[in-house]
Design an enzyme around this catalytic site. Structure first.
Site, PDB file in Angstrom:
ATOM      1  N   CYS A 111    -155.773 -55.894  25.631  1.00  0.00           N
ATOM      2  CA  CYS A 111    -154.966 -55.547  24.465  1.00  0.00           C
ATOM      3  C   CYS A 111    -154.612 -54.065  24.587  1.00  0.00           C
ATOM      4  O   CYS A 111    -154.531 -53.544  25.698  1.00  0.00           O
ATOM      5  CB  CYS A 111    -155.725 -55.858  23.173  1.00  0.00           C
ATOM      6  N   VAL A 112    -154.421 -53.377  23.487  1.00  0.00           N
ATOM      7  CA  VAL A 112    -154.017 -51.970  23.543  1.00  0.00           C
ATOM      8  C   VAL A 112    -155.122 -51.091  24.114  1.00  0.00           C
ATOM      9  O   VAL A 112    -154.866 -50.138  24.837  1.00  0.00           O
ATOM     10  CB  VAL A 112    -153.629 -51.467  22.132  1.00  0.00           C
TER      11      VAL A 112
END
Length: 480
Positions: A28-29
């Protein structure tokens, strides 16, 4: 500063039990999301000392390694190169662990999978709406006037920004329909069509529903009269989450059932039209009305709690939000935020989320100020900046949880900030960046109180961390 990504990936694999122990990987981020054959083979102590690794934990059937924004993509690419793993989405990796989690975790995972892809659109819309609110706020910049009153030429710009800001919220069911259909295994284009159908201009605007029910301004509820046998409310669901979420699930079930039984030669003719007609009728006749009232009950319950006991509500939220981030359960609040914005005109939940993020950043900043360890100082400074702009995982896992008491200091600061906001009923008109720029999305009249809350959430954790941190000023100190 450049990093040796091949070596970092190699060390990660060794600490994870070797490449044979890695089934799937995504990111993810900030985090690597890993599906492992045997989590017990992980050497967490060694892994957490690897360059760029800010922490690791096992939750929801997945092993997660916190790297940080930007760097996680490069480590992931090198990890794939060394293992030969195919590119996977977070949903793919989560599916691997579905049998290892309980029903509540599965529900939270659904919310996460549906809302994360559309979050950028909501944040952009929130920021634009905040800018629009500032331009139209009376007395914010000029005594007794709005900027529009003082500078009439701003009207065209204001209208354009308003159009851009409202688009994501007006057509929110279409965004959710696309993402939910993808999550549930249905056709994404049918999910979009279903979402757009729920906000069709021929339907009574959802924001005028209350007036029609109460008979105000001469309005009354319109209906579809179906062959004189039954009636369906001709009402839209602008800005609402639950109706399209459940409708997209039903649509996906119907579509998959039909595809398994309709011959390939006529699938294109039969499946889409049957799916949309059946789901459309169910959505407008049953799913929409039921979930609308359910959503109203949920929001009224949340609002009542904070109205009756604002200190308790604020304290509980401030203390629990960061721990919920660790488990991933914080994604559920996005649906509550959107429901509050739709039915109440603003949300008091999102401003409190900002308090939690700022508190984690300030606790990490306190560690940066007090520690003499060069590596910890670097990690604390970058993590604090990240948290101040809404991404708290590096600060929480890489700094605060490692030393423990900075994390507790952040919870105290978050709780005090949330109590202050709750007592003053601070609300946001939309979801924005969960950090220092967060004031842009706050309803203008509440901005001064929000800024005071920000100061509380930032100062308290920093002071507490510095006051309790004599243990970490010793060179080489490490938490086991």
């Amino acid at each position: 500063m450049s990093h040796d990504y091949p070596n970092i990936a190699s060390e990660l694999l060794d600490s994870l039990g070797g490449s044979d122990n890695l089934e799937q990987a995504a990111h993810c981020v900030t985090r690597l999301r890993l599906a492992l054959k045997d989590p017990s083979l992980v050497d967490s102590a060694t892994l957490n000392q690897i360059d760029l690794v800010k922490g690791s934990f096992y939750t929801g059937g997945l092993f997660q390694v916190v790297i940080g924004p930007g760097e996680v993509e490069k480590v992931y690419a090198e990890l794939r190169r060394q293992t030969g793993l195919a590119a996977s989405t977070i949903a793919d990796v989560k599916q691997k662990s579905v049998d290892k989690i309980n029903p509540m975790q599965r529900l939270v995972r659904v919310f996460s999978d549906v809302f994360m892809p559309i979050l950028p659109a909501l944040i952009i819309a929130g920021l634009l709406m905040g800018i629009n609110n500032l331009i139209g706020a009376r007395g914010m910049f000029i005594e007794g006037k709005t900027l529009l009153d003082a500078y009439p030429k701003l009207d065209g710009l204001w209208s354009l920004i308003n159009l851009m800001a409202n688009t994501s919220f007006v057509f929110l069911p279409a965004l959710v329909g696309w993402s939910a259909a993808k999550r549930f295994g249905g056709s994404e284009i049918l999910g979009i069509v279903l979402g757009l159908m729920l906000v069709h201009p021929d339907l009574l605007n959802a924001w005028n529903y209350g007036k029609a029910v109460a008979g105000l301004e001469g309005q009354s509820l319109p209906y579809f009269d179906i062959l004189g046998m039954f009636q369906i409310e001709k009402v839209g669901y602008q800005g609402q989450i639950l109706p399209i979420l459940l409708a997209a699930y039903v649509m996906s079930v119907i579509e998959k059932w039909l595809r398994a039984r309709v011959p390939n030669a006529v699938q294109l003719l039969v499946v889409p039209i049957t799916t949309i007609v059946v789901t459309g009728v169910l959505a407008l006749a049953v799913i929409g009305p039921v979930t609308r009232h359910l959503g109203i009950l949920i929001t009224e319950g949340v609002v009542t709690l904070f109205d009756l006991a604002p200190m308790i509500g604020g304290a509980i939220f401030g203390l629990l939000y960061a721990p919920l981030v660790i488990t991933g359960m914080h994604h559920m609040f996005l649906a509550v935020d959107l429901q509050l914005i739709s039915t109440q005109g603003g949300t008091f939940i999102w401003p409190m989320i900002v308090m939690s993020n700022l508190a984690q950043g300030s606790a990490a900043l306190g560690v940066f100020y007090m520690t003499r360890n060069v590596r910890d100082k670097s990690m604390a400074s970058t993590s604090a900046i990240s948290a101040y702009f809404g991404i708290t995982e590096p600060a929480m896992f890489g700094v605060n949880l490692r030393y423990k008491f900075p994390f507790y200091a952040a919870l105290i600061g978050s709780a005090l900030g949330c109590i202050f906001l709750s007592l003053n009923k601070v609300q946001a008109s939309a979801i924005g960046v969960g950090g220092l720029p967060g004031f842009i999305s706050i309803i203008p009249q509440f901005i001064p109180m929000f800024v005071v809350g920000m100061v509380i959430a930032m100062v308290v954790p920093f002071v507490l961390t510095c006051g309790l941190s004599m243990r970490i000023v010793r060179p080489g100190y490490r938490v086991a």
